[in-house]
Design a protein around this motif. Structure first.
Motif, mmCIF file in Angstrom:
data_model
loop_
_atom_site.group_PDB
_atom_site.id
_atom_site.type_symbol
_atom_site.label_atom_id
_atom_site.label_comp_id
_atom_site.label_asym_id
_atom_site.label_seq_id
_atom_site.Cartn_x
_atom_site.Cartn_y
_atom_site.Cartn_z
ATOM 1 N N PHE A 22 0.887 -1.161 0.000
ATOM 2 C CA PHE A 22 0.000 0.000 0.000
ATOM 3 C C PHE A 22 0.926 1.213 0.000
ATOM 4 N N PRO A 23 0.923 1.996 -1.078
ATOM 5 C CA PRO A 23 1.964 3.025 -1.213
ATOM 6 C C PRO A 23 1.876 4.124 -0.160
ATOM 7 N N THR A 24 0.678 4.323 0.422
ATOM 8 C CA THR A 24 0.560 5.467 1.332
ATOM 9 C C THR A 24 0.926 5.116 2.772
ATOM 10 N N LEU A 25 1.243 3.840 3.042
ATOM 11 C CA LEU A 25 1.702 3.480 4.397
ATOM 12 C C LEU A 25 3.189 3.807 4.520
ATOM 13 N N THR A 26 3.638 4.115 5.725
ATOM 14 C CA THR A 26 5.081 4.297 5.900
ATOM 15 C C THR A 26 5.737 2.933 6.069
ATOM 16 N N VAL A 27 7.062 2.928 5.965
ATOM 17 C CA VAL A 27 7.796 1.665 6.127
ATOM 18 C C VAL A 27 7.522 1.096 7.526
ATOM 19 N N GLY A 28 7.514 1.987 8.535
ATOM 20 C CA GLY A 28 7.261 1.534 9.906
ATOM 21 C C GLY A 28 5.898 0.873 10.042
ATOM 22 N N GLN A 29 4.869 1.496 9.452
ATOM 23 C CA GLN A 29 3.516 0.932 9.559
ATOM 24 C C GLN A 29 3.431 -0.411 8.851
ATOM 25 N N THR A 30 4.082 -0.498 7.694
ATOM 26 C CA THR A 30 4.065 -1.758 6.936
ATOM 27 C C THR A 30 4.681 -2.882 7.764
ATOM 28 N N MET A 31 5.833 -2.596 8.391
ATOM 29 C CA MET A 31 6.519 -3.628 9.167
ATOM 30 C C MET A 31 5.799 -3.906 10.483
ATOM 31 N N ASP A 32 5.178 -2.876 11.024
ATOM 32 C CA ASP A 32 4.443 -3.027 12.272
ATOM 33 C C ASP A 32 3.325 -4.058 12.072
ATOM 34 N N PHE A 33 2.637 -3.913 10.945
ATOM 35 C CA PHE A 33 1.540 -4.831 10.615
ATOM 36 C C PHE A 33 2.066 -6.256 10.468
ATOM 37 N N THR B 14 4.853 -7.684 11.622
ATOM 38 C CA THR B 14 5.391 -8.350 12.818
ATOM 39 C C THR B 14 4.278 -8.621 13.840
ATOM 40 N N ARG B 15 3.264 -7.730 13.889
ATOM 41 C CA ARG B 15 2.192 -7.895 14.871
ATOM 42 C C ARG B 15 1.439 -9.215 14.663
ATOM 43 N N LEU B 16 1.332 -9.651 13.404
ATOM 44 C CA LEU B 16 0.540 -10.850 13.124
ATOM 45 C C LEU B 16 1.370 -12.124 13.223
ATOM 46 N N LYS B 17 2.646 -11.992 13.600
ATOM 47 C CA LYS B 17 3.478 -13.189 13.720
ATOM 48 C C LYS B 17 4.052 -13.318 15.133
ATOM 49 N N ALA C 112 13.204 -14.344 28.041
ATOM 50 C CA ALA C 112 13.642 -12.977 28.353
ATOM 51 C C ALA C 112 12.640 -11.906 27.923
ATOM 52 N N VAL C 113 11.542 -12.311 27.258
ATOM 53 C CA VAL C 113 10.600 -11.308 26.727
ATOM 54 C C VAL C 113 9.394 -11.206 27.646
ATOM 55 N N ASP C 114 9.046 -9.961 28.023
ATOM 56 C CA ASP C 114 7.989 -9.790 29.017
ATOM 57 C C ASP C 114 6.594 -9.740 28.404
ATOM 58 N N SER C 115 6.459 -9.077 27.250
ATOM 59 C CA SER C 115 5.105 -8.916 26.714
ATOM 60 C C SER C 115 5.128 -9.091 25.200
ATOM 61 N N LYS C 116 3.938 -9.295 24.644
ATOM 62 C CA LYS C 116 3.849 -9.439 23.183
ATOM 63 C C LYS C 116 4.323 -8.158 22.494
ATOM 64 N N GLU C 117 3.986 -7.003 23.098
ATOM 65 C CA GLU C 117 4.407 -5.725 22.497
ATOM 66 C C GLU C 117 5.924 -5.673 22.368
ATOM 67 N N GLN C 118 6.593 -6.062 23.489
ATOM 68 C CA GLN C 118 8.061 -6.005 23.480
ATOM 69 C C GLN C 118 8.615 -6.906 22.372
ATOM 70 N N TYR C 119 8.056 -8.111 22.271
ATOM 71 C CA TYR C 119 8.521 -9.070 21.263
ATOM 72 C C TYR C 119 8.367 -8.463 19.866
ATOM 73 N N GLU D 29 9.826 -7.794 4.916
ATOM 74 C CA GLU D 29 8.432 -8.188 5.159
ATOM 75 C C GLU D 29 8.301 -9.700 5.004
ATOM 76 N N CYS D 30 9.077 -10.233 4.071
ATOM 77 C CA CYS D 30 9.071 -11.676 3.846
ATOM 78 C C CYS D 30 9.742 -12.394 5.025
ATOM 79 N N LEU D 31 10.847 -11.821 5.538
ATOM 80 C CA LEU D 31 11.535 -12.446 6.678
ATOM 81 C C LEU D 31 10.668 -12.416 7.935
ATOM 82 N N ALA D 32 9.765 -11.429 8.022
ATOM 83 C CA ALA D 32 8.931 -11.302 9.222
ATOM 84 C C ALA D 32 8.029 -12.516 9.414
ATOM 85 N N THR D 33 7.843 -13.329 8.366
ATOM 86 C CA THR D 33 6.966 -14.506 8.508
ATOM 87 C C THR D 33 7.605 -15.558 9.407
#
Length: 1496
Positions: free
Chosen positions: A192-203, A205-208, A216-223, A265-269
């Protein structure tokens, strides 16, 4: 596997495997495997390779943390055997034109032949174990992408797939549910061209995020945040976090950065098997190497299986792989350890030069123009793929590799697969079903999708704001149109119109859903293949994102409109209206979204949505009231959501109202007739005869509406909404990527005979030619593409051309380098005797020495010297002036091939644009001269410029494109025959004969990237550029071979005496050796070197060595220089300063001045004829119109769409208003059937604008800048080419509609009607084209259409009669409105002369006062107010029957059409509007045209 062995232990074994896997590998495999395991360890010691990557330690830490937490490893590996893939082959498909598509016998004959199958992949085999990397090499079209698709378990779109693929120990069927772990990164970047790189990656990583987190990880957000930042760092793009991703239209990150986003984005899977399809495209050499190192580190540490295809891969990259697989035309000619590949090929007699790319060497062994043969092997080397395959099958390498293929049966493979299954199940959310491939639960998926949906809207604020502002504007216009509707019988129609408009406008806005469905589809399919979310989550998120937007849109619209019109001012009425409009808008949005989702192509979806909106509008109950609908179409009313909404709105508005009759609806009225006992309502539905008013409910009853249905309908609307949402979800789940298979080369039907003759001719010659595998005869050149990437079909059969090759000093000429048998090799002396020694000291070794002996003389020679001195180019930016070129100087002489290099962003393209006079912004200082004189007027057309993007008319054949350029750009003194003869010379030179009659097409369906590149070069060459040729990155996006071929052509041109200047991105050593001089730029357009390159780049090597940056003997000098100047070898030195102080710079300045002075003293080499364009305007117009006509004639889809729209809407209109009668209510029906004719425009305009804008872009990108032809010729050609189809369309509509509605068959009426309809076709086409002429892009045009057309439709006197339009609008917009005159003329011709017979219910029936006959009582009335009324029983003394009108002319008088001559007056004005709307196209096109900047 819990104990991690130390790295040291690993290195002693000299087996390079992921540390914790080495034990299992030793226990289970034979020694053969060890030899495979040894891979690249020979080239690079393991310690170095382990820690070379910057984030290696961080990666190990993450991995160790997971192991400590008890996570099982996810290692699969892939093994495949006997893998054969077939697609339906077809010789070049035929492109049908508008006429040939109706040639039924021909189609029947062709359909009888079943198309043969063609193997794209033939018996492939291999094994990639966890921790191994395989490099797949092959030329485009050899099946690399297909192999990767098979290994990533994507099998759709192929005719047959035979053979076994095992993932670990699972078959491909079992592996389907693990699609999120077996991932492929395709060559296209889909975002989606109008998303920023951060938003694209945020989406991503959030679903994986796994269900069970590491210790060592406390919360899903931190992970999630940690993994996101790690990925961004891994590719070095954390600085782009807040930048939009962008695409060709939206500005965002650079091409290389966008490629890296798609990689992470592919590695995030967090997959286990990765297939990478040409993932370094657009990356410069050092980024590509970093990417490969990252991949190596991830593969080793996590035990992934990585399979990669690359083009133009350098040796640093090549050495990082374990195994190599080489494909040629689907045959696997080598598969084995990386270190064995080069020795194997050299053992067969091929020679790999020093510093050459081994990867290019391996794919080049089957290409006659490229391979080099070692001494003594000239007669024994394998000539083609089949011979190579035979050699490979005899070798010991194959025997060794075969031993690996039992891997799926081995114990470790089974154990690892079990571990893998457990690990995936451990990660998965508890709420998901066992067979789901997702990681997070459904609620998380919906949440992530909703957030992203809002980010998309927010990112594209402009469109959102335009939509809302135009909604507000439309509400104000409509409010003023229906302003203060009266609460009596005159207001009934106006209020209904206002309520209808509330629904109509919001439905029209929701039509854009169809377009949006297609723009986001590829991204969604990609995410589905990564198993990010279930399609239902996406659909629900879209709805959630709709709600606030629709609430806002409807609220601002209604608050304005509702109170301006003066509808019932109670809270209950307003909010009922509000909620019904919202429900209907939601429902229509869902409907169009379902249409978008249900169709595979945009064309089909837009046809259906266009038809749906017209049917829905017609059957809402406003244009035709429910009782008057014909039984054969009344079912549309029952399935129309708008009809339910409209009924609720009307019932809500008129319930409990008292409506007095006024005006023509009250008979008799006027002075002396005031006693209601002796009056009656007439022509108002539901009025009781003899009464002077009626209740709102009586009126509703006459329409078969009822107030009790308001909330029932509200429920029904939501039921429809639910159905449409369900359809959308089901359709979305079945989306597939359109596997581009099927033919890619199209031959226009009218050229078929010609092409067949050529093919037969070539087959008969085949035995005379040297047969080699890549002498693709013309018929096999029409290959199918198995994917966009694999369809690049090349032909290197240089059809019997005699090459004249000059030996370079000390350079042995290999016969294998030369195509064909009949090669002449000459010594220096001979070639000097034959060729003419040219400026650079190279002789004219040129193909065109044909049998007639004068081939060489045909090619244009150039004698002009082109120089530029102290060039500076600055542009204005928000942060101040920015210098893009800084005092650049240099020259190009005849016979010289100059390279222009620098890292990306150094200003290479900018310099070319400035030199070629292509810039329209910024300021240029310095001098650009030809022969020491300022640039002539004709410079832009006498210099050829090949841009980076290949922009061509898709419906022209290759030969037509070249002829078009030759006819328009060669001087007007040259006869046309000679120009066309020169085209043949160039076609031979560029080896385009076999595709000369195929359509250029669009990328992916048509010529391949490399073929298009050659056409671009050809188009510039045929114009006989007399000064020089510029080329911008002619090799980017090509594989090594094609790049080499392209540069070889340029070398040949230079040798004939042409001057050539080329920017080039990442040349291999062989390519670099072809150039004579180099201009090297650093960031900011500063010169770092200008001068000769020298033999084997010796001159440049010496220069850099002198200043402390020697080039290593094995390195590629081109890559080395760029690294030194701007990469990691720059040591922080200012190389620009070093250059300015060097003796070379001094020498350059002296030589430049001398050159300018010498040239200025001599006669100029090129004569300037003083004309801006080569041809006179009339000739330009003829040639351009001819091209446009042919393009439209071949564009059968477009024309068919136009025809289908006209025929279907005409029949629909005709049968809806079938045989209209002659009662008073039928007058209204006549008005509406004519009004409906206007609505053929929006559908056609929506289809016409993208085509117009595409043509305009081609013109502005290339043809305007090279002064091919004037914008006047362009607009004329575009306008004229539509004429024949518009005439046919008018005939179709007329024939299907005029007679079905039962209008008069008098020729003076019927002919006049046809004339006006014909004129209207031109009016709306002109309107559509002038909006498109100025619109920046198609999206903007489609947003402007509703506003323009909506306003015109509102004020044409139909929705609100002339008398009731507000004074503000009535005196100007009504008279300026073409639709007003269109309606006027058609109404006069088709209504004026009809007799009106009242229906029983339409009479006003009342008693006259005692003792009066009806005639006596009404005598005054019939002369005054009621002069147009018809009293049918003047002698009666009771029950007087008065009909509102006598004839159609009486009705027309009330809508401001007072006489029959108005019909012809209006018809003439429509014609004037047709002419003026075309005038607007010229005007707006002129306003867009900017002049080029000159140097000051």
């Amino acid at each position: 596997m819990d104990t991690l062995r130390s790295d040291k232990g690993d290195c002693e074994n000299n087996v390079f495997t992921p540390s914790h896997m080495s034990e299992t590998r030793y226990e289970n495999q034979a020694a053969a495997t060890v030899s495979v395991g040894q891979t690249a360890a020979d080239q690079v010691p393991p310690e170095e390779r382990e820690n070379d990557w910057s984030l290696m330690s961080k990666l190990k830490e993450i991995h160790e943390n997971e192991v400590e937490s008890g996570f099982k490893s996810r290692q699969l590996g892939v093994t495949w055997q006997n893998l054969t893939v077939e697609v339906i082959a077809s010789d070049a498909a035929v492109n049908e034109n508008v006429l040939s598509q109706f040639n039924i016998p021909q189609h029947v004959k062709e359909a009888r032949h079943k198309p043969p199958l063609k193997k794209i992949l033939n018996n492939s085999h291999g094994c990639v174990k966890p921790g191994e990397m395989l490099l797949v090499l092959g030329r485009p079209g050899s099946g690399c992408t297909t192999l990767l698709k098979m290994l990533s378990n994507r099998r759709g779109g192929y005719a047959s797939v035979k053979g076994d693929v095992w993932f670990g120990s699972m078959t491909h069927e079992e592996a389907k549910r693990y699609r999120g772990q077996i991932v492929m990164n395709t060559e296209e970047e889909l975002f989606f061209p109008t998303l920023t790189v951060g938003q694209t990656m945020d989406f991503a990583t959030r679903l994986k995020v796994p269900f069970h987190l590491p210790i060592a990880v406390d919360s899903k957000e931190q992970y999630q945040v940690e993994s996101k930042m790690f990925l961004l760092e891994s590719m070095g793009i954390e600085h782009t976090y807040d930048t939009k991703v962008g695409n060709e239209f939206v500005r965002g990150v650079s091409g290389g950065e966008r490629k890296r986003v798609s990689i992470i984005e592919c590695l995030a899977t967090r997959g286990s098997v990765f297939c990478w399809d040409n993932s370094t495209r657009g990356l410069d050499a050092s980024s590509a190497l970093d990417y490969t190192k990252a991949l190596r580190a991830l593969t080793d540490t996590l035990g992934l299986a990585s399979i990669v295809t690359l083009y133009q891969a350098g040796n640093g990259i090549y050495n990082l792989f374990d195994k190599v697989l080489v494909l040629d035309e689907g045959k696997q000619i080598f598969y084995g350890p990386m270190k064995d590949a080069r020795p194997f090929m050299e053992g067969l007699g091929f020679l790999c030069g020093d510093g050459a790319n081994v990867a290019d060497f391996l794919t080049g062994v089957t290409v006659p123009t490229e391979r080099q043969i070692r001494k003594g092997y000239e007669n024994s080397f394998p000539r083609n793929a089949d011979m190579l395959l035979a050699e490979y099958e005899k070798s010991s390498i194959q025997a060794r590799m075969l031993e690996e293929y039992n891997y799926p049966e081995t114990v470790p493979a089974k154990e690892r697969t079990e571990d893998f299954k457990e690990a995936v199940a451990h990660d998965k959310d508890r709420q998901l079903p066992a067979n789901s491939s997702m990681t997070t639960n459904f609620l998380t998926q919906v949440k992530a999708c909703v957030v992203r949906q809002y980010q998309i809207i927010w990112g594209d604020k402009a469109t959102f704001v335009i939509k809302q502002v135009s909604t507000l504007a439309q509400a104000l216009i409509a409010g003023s149109l229906f302003y203060n509707a009266p609460d009596n019988s005159a207001g009934l129609f106006v209020k209904s119109g206002a309520l209808f408009f509330c629904l109509l406008y919001n439905s029209l806005l929701s039509m854009s859903e169809v377009t949006e469905s297609f723009s986001g589809r590829p991204v969604l399919i990609k995410h589905k293949s990564f198993a990010y979310f279930h399609p239902a989550a996406f659909c629900i998120a879209q709805i959630a994102a709709d709600i606030p937007v629709i609430l806002f849109q409807v609220t601002i619209f209604l608050v304005v409109l509702y109170f301006m019109v003066g509808l019932t001012a109670t809270a209950s009425a307003f909010f009922t209206n509000w909620i019904v409009v919202i429900a209907t808008t939601m429902c229509m949005t869902a409907l169009f979204r379902a249409v978008g989702a249900a169709f595979t192509t945009f064309d089909a979806a837009s046809k259906v949505s266009g038809f749906l909106i017209s049917a829905a509008i017609m059957y809402t109950g406003y244009m035709i009231q429910k009782p008057q609908m014909h039984p054969w179409f009344v079912w549309i009313y029952w399935i129309d959501p708008l009809a339910y909404g409209f009924q609720s709105l009307l019932a809500n508005e008129f319930h409990h109202k008292q409506i007095p009759c006024v005006g023509t609806n009250l008979v008799p009225n006027g002075p002396g007739y005031t006693d209601p006992t002796y009056q009656s309502c007439a022509g108002v539905g539901g009025a009781v005869q003899g009464e002077v008013s009626l209740t709102g409910d009586q009126y509703l009853e006459s329409l078969r509406y009822s107030h009790t249905h308001v909330w029932r309908n509200f429920g029904i609307i939501w039921a429809w909404w639910a159905l449409f949402v369900a359809i959308t979800i089901v359709a979305t789940s079945h989306w597939r990527l359109s596997s581009e298979n099927g033919p890619s080369l199209l031959i226009p039907r009218e050229k078929m005979k010609h092409v067949k003759a050529i093919i037969n001719d070539e087959e008969s010659q085949a035995d005379e030619k040297q047969i080699n595998s890549s002498s693709v005869s013309a018929n096999t050149a029409f290959k199918d593409s198995d994917d966009v990437d694999d369809n690049l079909v090349r032909n290197t059969s240089n059809l019997n051309l005699n090459y004249t090759v000059k030996k370079r000093s000390g350079d042995p000429v290999n016969p294998s380098l030369l195509p064909g048998d009949n090669v002449k090799i000459m010594s220096d002396e001979e070639s000097q005797a034959i060729g003419k020694q040219t400026g650079s000291g190279r002789t004219s070794g040129n193909t065109a020495l044909k049998d007639d002996g004068n081939g060489d003389d045909n090619l244009i020679r150039n004698t002009s010297v082109f120089t530029w001195k102290n060039l500076t180019y600055t542009v204005k930016t928000p942060s101040g002036d920015r210098v893009l070129l800084d005092n650049v100087q240099g020259w190009v002489k005849p016979g010289m091939l100059g390279a222009l290099m620098g890292s990306s962003g150094a200003g290479k393209t900018t310099l070319l644009d400035v030199l070629a006079q292509r810039k329209t912004e910024g300021t240029i200082h310095g001098s650009i001269m030809v022969d020491g004189r300022p640039l002539p007027v004709s410079f832009q057309r006498s210099a050829g410029y090949c841009e980076q993007l290949d922009v061509h008319e898709p419906y022209a054949t290759v030969r037509e494109a070249l002829e078009f350029s030759a006819l328009l750009r060669q001087s007007r003194d040259v006869p046309a025959e000679e120009k066309l003869k020169y085209v043949d010379t160039i076609i031979d030179l560029l080896e385009l004969h076999d595709i000369a009659d195929t359509l250029i097409g669009k990328v992916g369906a048509g010529l391949s990237v490399e073929q298009r590149k050659r056409v671009t070069i050809g188009v510039e060459l045929v114009s006989k550029p007399s000064i020089l040729i510029f080329l911008d990155e002619p090799t980017s996006g090509l594989d090594g071979q094609s790049a080499y071929n392209t540069i070889r052509f340029l070398r040949r041109l230079a040798d004939v005496g042409q001057a050539v200047l080329v920017t080039i991105h990442q040349p291999s050593a062989q390519l670099f050796a072809q150039f004579d001089t180099l201009l090297l730029l650093a960031k900011g357009g500063r010169t770092v070197y200008f001068g000769d390159i020298g033999d084997n780049a010796q001159t440049i090597k010496d220069y850099f060595a002198r200043y402390g940056a020697p080039c290593p003997p094995t390195a590629n000098p081109a890559e080395h220089m760029i690294d030194v100047v701007s990469g990691h070898l720059s040591q922080g030195r200012d190389w620009h300063k070093i250059w300015l102080e060097s003796p070379e710079h001094e020498h350059t300045v002296r030589e430049l001045d001398q050159m300018i002075n010498e040239a200025a003293a001599k006669e100029p080499g090129t004569k300037d004829d003083g004309n801006e364009f080569a041809m006179p305007l009339w000739e330009q117009t003829k040639i351009v119109s001819q091209r446009m006509n042919v393009a439209l004639f071949r564009n059968a889809d477009y024309v068919n769409n136009k025809f289908a729209l006209h025929i279907s809407s005409a029949l629909f209109n005709g049968f809806t208003f079938w045989m209209i009668g002659d009662t008073v209510s039928d007058l209204q029906m006549r008005l509406f059937t004519i009004f409906n004719f206007i609505f053929v425009a929006p559908g056609v305009i929506n289809q016409l604008q993208p085509l117009f804008i595409e043509r305009r872009d081609i013109y502005e990108a290339r043809e305007k800048k090279s002064k091919m032809y004037s914008w006047k010729a362009f607009v004329t050609g575009l306008i004229v080419s539509e004429f024949p189809y518009l005439c046919i369309c008018a005939v179709f509509y007329y024939v299907c509609w005029y007679y079905t509605v039962g209008f008069s068959s008098d020729s003076n009426k019927a002919g006049a009607t046809f004339f006006v309809m014909l004129a209207y076709e031109f009016v709306y086409t002109g309107i559509g084209q002038f909006i498109a002429a100025y619109a920046p892009n198609a999206v903007f045009a489609s947003l402007a259409n509703p506003l323009v057309l909506g306003t015109l439709v509102s004020f044409c006197g139909v929705l609100v009669p002339y008398a009731q339009i507000q004074a503000f609008w009535r005196y100007w917009i009504y008279w300026l409105n073409p639709f007003n005159y269109l309606m006027g003329s058609l109404l006069v011709f088709d209504v004026f002369d009809m007799e009106v017979r009242c229906d029983e219910s339409e009479f006003a029936i009342f008693n006259p006062p005692n003792g009066f006959t009806c005639g006596a009582y009404l005598s005054e009335y019939l002369q005054g107010e009621g002069s147009r009324a018809n009293l049918t029983n003047p002698e009666a003394t009771s029950d007087c029957r008065v009909c509102q009108y006598r004839a159609g002319s009486d009705y027309l008088y009330t809508i401001n059409l007072k006489d029959y001559y108005y019909g012809w007056r209006d018809a003439a004005i429509v014609v004037i509007f047709a002419i003026s709307s075309y005038g607007m196209v010229y005007l707006l096109m002129k306003l867009r045209t900017k002049a080029s900047k000159k140097a000051e």
